[in-house]
Structures are given as C-alpha cells and as structure tokens.
Design a protein around this motif. Structure first.
Motif, PDB file in Angstrom:
ATOM      1  N   HIS A 335       1.257  -2.472  -0.368  1.00 20.30           N
ATOM      2  CA  HIS A 335       2.201  -1.642   0.300  1.00 20.30           C
ATOM      3  C   HIS A 335       3.580  -2.617   0.923  1.00 20.30           C
ATOM      4  O   HIS A 335       4.656  -2.077   0.631  1.00 20.30           O
ATOM      5  CB  HIS A 335       1.841  -0.652   1.265  1.00 20.30           C
ATOM      6  CG  HIS A 335       1.198   0.576   0.730  1.00 20.30           C
ATOM      7  ND1 HIS A 335       2.018   1.704   0.316  1.00 20.30           N
ATOM      8  CD2 HIS A 335       0.092   0.673   0.306  1.00 20.30           C
ATOM      9  CE1 HIS A 335       1.222   2.517  -0.283  1.00 20.30           C
ATOM     10  NE2 HIS A 335      -0.064   2.209  -0.269  1.00 20.30           N
ATOM     11  N   GLN A 339       7.304  -2.491  -0.381  1.00 21.76           N
ATOM     12  CA  GLN A 339       8.455  -2.394   0.411  1.00 21.76           C
ATOM     13  C   GLN A 339       9.343  -3.559   0.477  1.00 21.76           C
ATOM     14  O   GLN A 339      10.778  -3.411   0.242  1.00 21.76           O
ATOM     15  CB  GLN A 339       7.994  -2.216   1.890  1.00 21.76           C
ATOM     16  CG  GLN A 339       7.255  -0.879   2.156  1.00 21.76           C
ATOM     17  CD  GLN A 339       8.033   0.294   2.214  1.00 21.76           C
ATOM     18  OE1 GLN A 339       9.196   0.330   1.942  1.00 21.76           O
ATOM     19  NE2 GLN A 339       7.076   1.387   2.105  1.00 21.76           N
ATOM     20  N   LYS A 562       1.442   7.466   0.042  1.00 23.89           N
ATOM     21  CA  LYS A 562       2.572   6.556  -0.434  1.00 23.89           C
ATOM     22  C   LYS A 562       2.631   5.706   0.522  1.00 23.89           C
ATOM     23  O   LYS A 562       2.981   4.361   0.282  1.00 23.89           O
ATOM     24  CB  LYS A 562       3.405   7.199  -1.200  1.00 23.89           C
ATOM     25  CG  LYS A 562       2.930   7.859  -2.511  1.00 23.89           C
ATOM     26  CD  LYS A 562       4.509   8.568  -3.059  1.00 23.89           C
ATOM     27  CE  LYS A 562       4.107   9.179  -4.533  1.00 23.89           C
ATOM     28  NZ  LYS A 562       5.186   9.620  -5.147  1.00 23.89           N
ATOM     29  N   CYS A 563       3.028   6.158   1.749  1.00 23.16           N
ATOM     30  CA  CYS A 563       3.715   5.250   2.826  1.00 23.16           C
ATOM     31  C   CYS A 563       3.017   5.744   4.273  1.00 23.16           C
ATOM     32  O   CYS A 563       2.942   6.721   4.605  1.00 23.16           O
ATOM     33  CB  CYS A 563       5.368   5.506   2.758  1.00 23.16           C
ATOM     34  SG  CYS A 563       6.081   4.445   4.000  1.00 23.16           S
ATOM     35  N   ASP A 567       4.207   1.008   7.263  1.00 23.32           N
ATOM     36  CA  ASP A 567       4.772   0.366   6.235  1.00 23.32           C
ATOM     37  C   ASP A 567       6.181   0.618   6.701  1.00 23.32           C
ATOM     38  O   ASP A 567       7.039  -0.162   6.398  1.00 23.32           O
ATOM     39  CB  ASP A 567       4.633   1.259   5.074  1.00 23.32           C
ATOM     40  CG  ASP A 567       3.134   1.229   4.591  1.00 23.32           C
ATOM     41  OD1 ASP A 567       2.478  -0.111   4.865  1.00 23.32           O
ATOM     42  OD2 ASP A 567       2.532   1.686   3.987  1.00 23.32           O
ATOM     43  N   ARG A 568       6.662   1.770   7.291  1.00 27.18           N
ATOM     44  CA  ARG A 568       7.848   1.905   7.752  1.00 27.18           C
ATOM     45  C   ARG A 568       8.346   0.850   9.080  1.00 27.18           C
ATOM     46  O   ARG A 568       9.663   0.502   8.871  1.00 27.18           O
ATOM     47  CB  ARG A 568       8.354   3.387   8.088  1.00 27.18           C
ATOM     48  CG  ARG A 568       7.861   4.488   7.136  1.00 27.18           C
ATOM     49  CD  ARG A 568       8.517   5.719   7.356  1.00 27.18           C
ATOM     50  NE  ARG A 568       7.822   6.384   8.555  1.00 27.18           N
ATOM     51  CZ  ARG A 568       8.424   7.000   9.435  1.00 27.18           C
ATOM     52  NH1 ARG A 568       9.924   6.836   9.490  1.00 27.18           N
ATOM     53  NH2 ARG A 568       7.742   7.636  10.526  1.00 27.18           N
TER      54      ARG A 568
END
Length: 587
Positions: A335, A339, A562-563, A567-568
């Motif tokens: 992931h 990104q 997904k996220c 990850d953000r």
C-alpha cells in the motif's frame, strides 16, 4: 398440536359470564364481514358447531384443546378475554402468513401450497385442506380467520412471545353415518377451532425487541462518537514543525474514525492482513554484498512511468523497512508503494538478511539494535541517485531499526526525513505486554514460530554457532532472543540487548524531522511506554497518538480494504517532505 378432535354438533348452551359473541359474520360467498347490528358470528341459517381453544400451559408443553362453549344456530361464543381482540379485527385484511396446524390422525393441517393465500380470510375448497380420512367426504368448505391476541404485561415486557388466535371453521354436509347421503342437505358447520398459541418471534417481530435494537444502536453510536472516534494527539515541541504538519499533513489533526465493527486494538491487528487488499507491484530485485561477506536483498519499484518525475536521477526515493519477519510482500508495504506510485516516487524495500528467500552467506541474521546493514543500504541507494531527494519509512521493528540508526547518526545522514509507524519504543514493556495470557495466545506464540521458521531454512549455516534444537524449543519471543538473537550479536545478557534495542533511549539524538504514528491500544507498544516527555525535548520529533488502531492496523471505514489511516498519514507526510520540505529544514 395433538389431541384436536371433531365432535358431533349438539344443542346450544347459554354462554357463560366470560363468553361474549364475536361481531362478525360470513356472507354467502364465504367472506368475513363485520356485523354491527349484533354480537355474534352468523354463518348461515340452521348451522351449528363447536369452539375449541388452545392454550400453552408451558413453553415446552404442546398446545391442548379445551372446549369453551357449545354453539348452535350459527352463533359462536368465545371467552371474554378474546372478545376485545376479535371485535375490532378486520378479518378480511388481517395478514398472517406463517401458521399451520400440524397434522396427526385426528387433526387438521392446512396444505403448504395454500399458506400464501391465507393473507386474507377466504373460502378454502375441499381439496385445499387435509383432514382426517373419516371426515374427508363430509367437508363442504372451510374458513380460516386470524386475529392477534394481546398477552399479559409480563410477556409484553419480555418482548419474546407473540400470540395469535386462529379460528378454523369447517363447513360440512349434514352429518350422517353414510358416505353418500340420499339427498342433498344444507351444509352445517362441522366444527370450529379457536387456537390461542404463543409463537416465538424475532427481534423485529416484536415492538419491544425493535425498541431494544434501536436503543442499543443509539447507545452504541453515542459511545463510539464520544469514546472511540477522536482526534489524534499531536505531540511536537517545535511550533514551526507543528504548523507545517497541520498545513501540509492535515490528516494528523482530523478525527480518526476506526472501523465501527472492529475498533479494538487486538481485533484490528488480527484482521488487517486479511481485510486489506494487496496491490500488484512489480519489483526489481538487487543483492548487495556487506563488509562481513553477507548479502542483503533489495526490492526496487523504479516507477519509470512517473509523469511528475520522468528524470530517474532526480526522482524522489523512499526507503521502506518492514516489520520483524516482514518482506516486500506485506500488504502495508504494497500500500505504501501504491501511494508513492500515484505521487510519482520511487521505492526501495530493505529485506532483512535471510528473510526474502536469499541464502545466508554468513551465520548472521538481523536485530533491532544493529544498524550496520541499514547503513550499508542507505549508503548504496544514495550513491546510485545522489541528486534524488531521499527519505525512509519504517514499520514496527523496521521503525525501531530506523530510529536507532537516526539516534546513532544524528544529522550525519543523507535522509531528509523519516516516518515511523507502530514502533516498539521500550522492548522491555513490549515483551511484557506480549507475555500476557491472551496476547501470548494471539500474537506471541505465532510470532515466535515465524522467527523459528525464518531461520530453520538456514539451519546448516547457523548450527555451527548455535544449539538449534534449543532455539526451536522457544515458546516466546523472549526465549528466542535469549537463545539466539542476543547470542548472535554478542550481548552478555538479554537485558543488555533489550536496552540497546529500545529506541526511546536514543530519541534525543535524532537530528532530522521524524513523524511517529502510534496507537495507545497497541499491545506491541503499550501506550504507557510511548516516550511523550522525551519527544517534547527534541524539536525534530513529532508524535501522533490515536486512541485506537492496534499494531499496524488503523482500519477505517465500513469495509477498510483499500486504504487505512496509516496509509493516508504516510502519503501526506511523504508528499509534504518532498514538495514543501524547505519550510521545515530551516527550523
């Protein structure tokens, strides 16, 4: 239901004090209509029948028929406690699908194929009802009515049982002993059954049950919004660094909404590998030699299709460090690469010795305290792309290794900045937390077997220096480190190794901007072991502490595939460093 019998009609008896007539009648078409003028069930002139009532005496005792009153002249009397429920019931519109009278030798059973047509009271033909063989030839038609019957306040408060009153009226040819009467006679009512039964219903079939569900839902939502969904705690002594994060990495100040059905730390830790997707990534593998004769496996994602940085020499590069037994195939690593791909960056995954499938050339693996291999990798990458912006991100033990490296080198490093996720700050506290019974069952034993599996394929190389049989008997991470890791790297005791491996002791020496994300419910790094006060003493360090998230979990959304929140944070911080880093490097 057992014991339901058909009895020959007899003369009408006066209703008792508790017997009240039902204000309903049946017209010539067999339809139930309301008779406002009288208080009786008028079937047809000259008919007579009997009323039977079923009452459940115990929840485990089958229904039994009880004669309530004998009826004649087409007037049906029922017990008074049923009258108030029946008098206002519109039988023609009452809908009750799921009921049937189970068949025995002397009972009636409504056929399965006519249940759907019982939404409204209607005339059932002879072939539509199964009746005892001895009565079959005399049935002319039947009428079925259904009405709700209120229970006592005791059962209402429980919201578990619901009662219905079933009235089954059989219209038959005139009762006689012969199978074929000499001449047609007007139909008479062979019998009527009034069934008072308790039917177990689901939560949504009961008003009380529905209220309980709604009440629980509202209470859970209030608890979730007040105690679970919270803004993370941002710890940064440098106000300029703090403003930089709020402006270019706003996710660290937004409310984190963990997945509503799995917000607990252990659950998030366990489910993340199974829930999150695994983006497709094509690696280019490279093996580099070390000073002691060993080799390290690097997996490159060059991102040659980058639109933002088409020049490979200046393309920003992110070095990724997986966890204790992790490789470039871990979902959280994939992931991060995904990104970075959207931003146009290049990624390199540092696989610890002997983990990614390569052979061990020397009897040495890795540990969180020894940073020699990491130093060699950073120097190698920087020498290949000296003009490219360069930073690193470490997860779990990879974060511990990166922090120990930064604490050792200070500002003397080619890295611009670093991101740390779910690092174990104090190894003593981490091991003690993992040795609690539930945590040992869920994590410690499995992690120990993974460590043993990672070295078992190199047994021939390692058994020259270690008693591998004793190492394979370890049942905890502490036992494994005592018999293997601490011995390999020359520590006198395991406590010496754990003290040297704890990043909290080197945090003051970090010389580049570092963002650290931890959850206070992480069993691998307990909240009380996070060095908040030490972080406040270093202007280069910022801590982001969430109330939930577990270990490398940070799941959010209804279906967090997904996220994740991690990850953000990674994406925004990496982008902020590469594109706006000049605003923090001058602080």
């Amino acid at each position: 239901m057992q014991g339901i019998g058909f009895m020959k009609t007899r003369s009408h008896k006066s209703p008792s004090k508790r017997d009240v007539a039902v204000p309903t009648e049946v017209n010539s078409k067999g339809e139930a209509t309301e008779n406002c003028a009288g208080t009786s069930l008028q079937l047809s002139t000259g008919t007579s029948f009997m009323v039977l009532s079923h009452r459940r005496r115990s929840r485990k005792v089958p229904l039994r028929p009880v004669v309530c009153a004998g009826i004649s002249n087409g007037r049906c009397s029922v017990p008074g406690h049923l009258y108030h429920q029946l008098r206002s019931c519109d039988f023609a519109k009452e809908k009750r699908r799921h009921w049937a009278i189970l068949a025995e030798e002397r009972s009636i059973r409504v056929s399965k194929h006519v249940r759907a047509s019982m939404q409204q009271s209607m005339l059932l033909k002879e072939e539509q009802a199964e009746v005892p063989w001895g009565v079959r030839d005399y049935i002319h038609s039947s009428l079925i009515f259904t009405a709700p019957c209120n229970r006592s306040e005791k059962w209402k408060s429980r919201g578990v049982l619901q009662s219905h009153v079933k009235i089954v009226i059989l219209l038959a040819d005139q009762w006689c002993t012969c199978k074929s009467p000499a001449s047609p006679r007007p139909p008479v009512c062979l019998g009527a059954l009034v069934l008072e039964s308790q039917v177990r219903v689901g939560l949504f079939g009961s008003g009380v049950g529905l209220s309980l569900v709604l009440g629980f839902g509202v209470a859970y939502a209030c608890y979730y919004l007040s105690s679970i969904a919270k803004k993370p705690q941002l710890v940064a002594s440098n106000k300029r660094f703090c403003r930089f994060l709020k402006e270019y990495c706003p996710v660290v100040t937004e409310t984190y909404y963990p997945t509503i059905w799995c917000w607990e730390g252990r659950v998030q830790t366990l489910l993340r590998p199974f829930i999150t997707s695994r983006p497709q990534v094509q690696y280019r593998n490279e093996l580099i030699r070390t000073a002691d004769g060993g080799q390290i496996s690097l997996d490159w994602f060059d991102n040659n299709d980058s639109l933002y940085y088409p020049d490979a020499s200046t393309r920003p590069t992110v070095l990724l460090l997986p966890g204790l037994t992790g490789t470039s195939k871990e979902s959280y690593i994939l992931h991060m690469i995904h990104q970075s791909e959207t931003l146009g960056y290049r990624c390199v995954v540092f696989n610890n010795r002997g983990i990614a499938g390569e052979d061990l050339l020397t009897p040495r693996t890795y540990c969180a305290a020894n940073t020699e291999d990491l130093e060699a990798v950073i120097h190698h990458i920087h020498s290949l792309h000296p003009s490219a912006p360069f930073m690193a991100a470490g997860v779990s033990m990879g974060g511990m290794l990166l922090l120990n490296y930064l604490g050792k080198t200070g500002r003397d490093t080619p890295l611009m900045a670093a991101a740390i996720f779910s690092a174990g700050w104090n190894v003593f506290e981490s091991v003690e937390s993992l040795e609690k019974p539930l945590n040992w069952l869920l994590f410690n034993y499995y992690l120990t077997t993974c460590l043993q599996s990672s070295i078992s394929r190199h047994r021939q190389m390692l058994e020259k220096l270690f008693d591998m049989d004793l190492v394979m008997k370890a049942r905890t991470v502490r036992e494994f480190d005592k018999q293997f890791t601490s011995v390999m790297f020359g520590y006198r005791t395991i406590d010496d190794y754990y003290e040297d491996a704890s990043p909290c002791r080197k945090l003051k020496s970090v010389g580049i901007p570092v963002l650290c994300l931890n959850s206070v419910d992480d069993v691998f790094s307990p909240g009380h072991a996070i060095p908040v006060e030490t972080a406040k003493q270093n202007a280069n360090v910022a801590l982001v502490l969430t109330s939930c998230g577990g270990h490398i979990g940070f799941l959010e959304g209804i279906w967090p595939r997904k996220c994740t929140y991690m990850d953000r944070v990674f994406k925004q911080f990496v982008q902020a460093v590469f594109e706006h880093g000049n605003k923090i490097f001058s602080m």
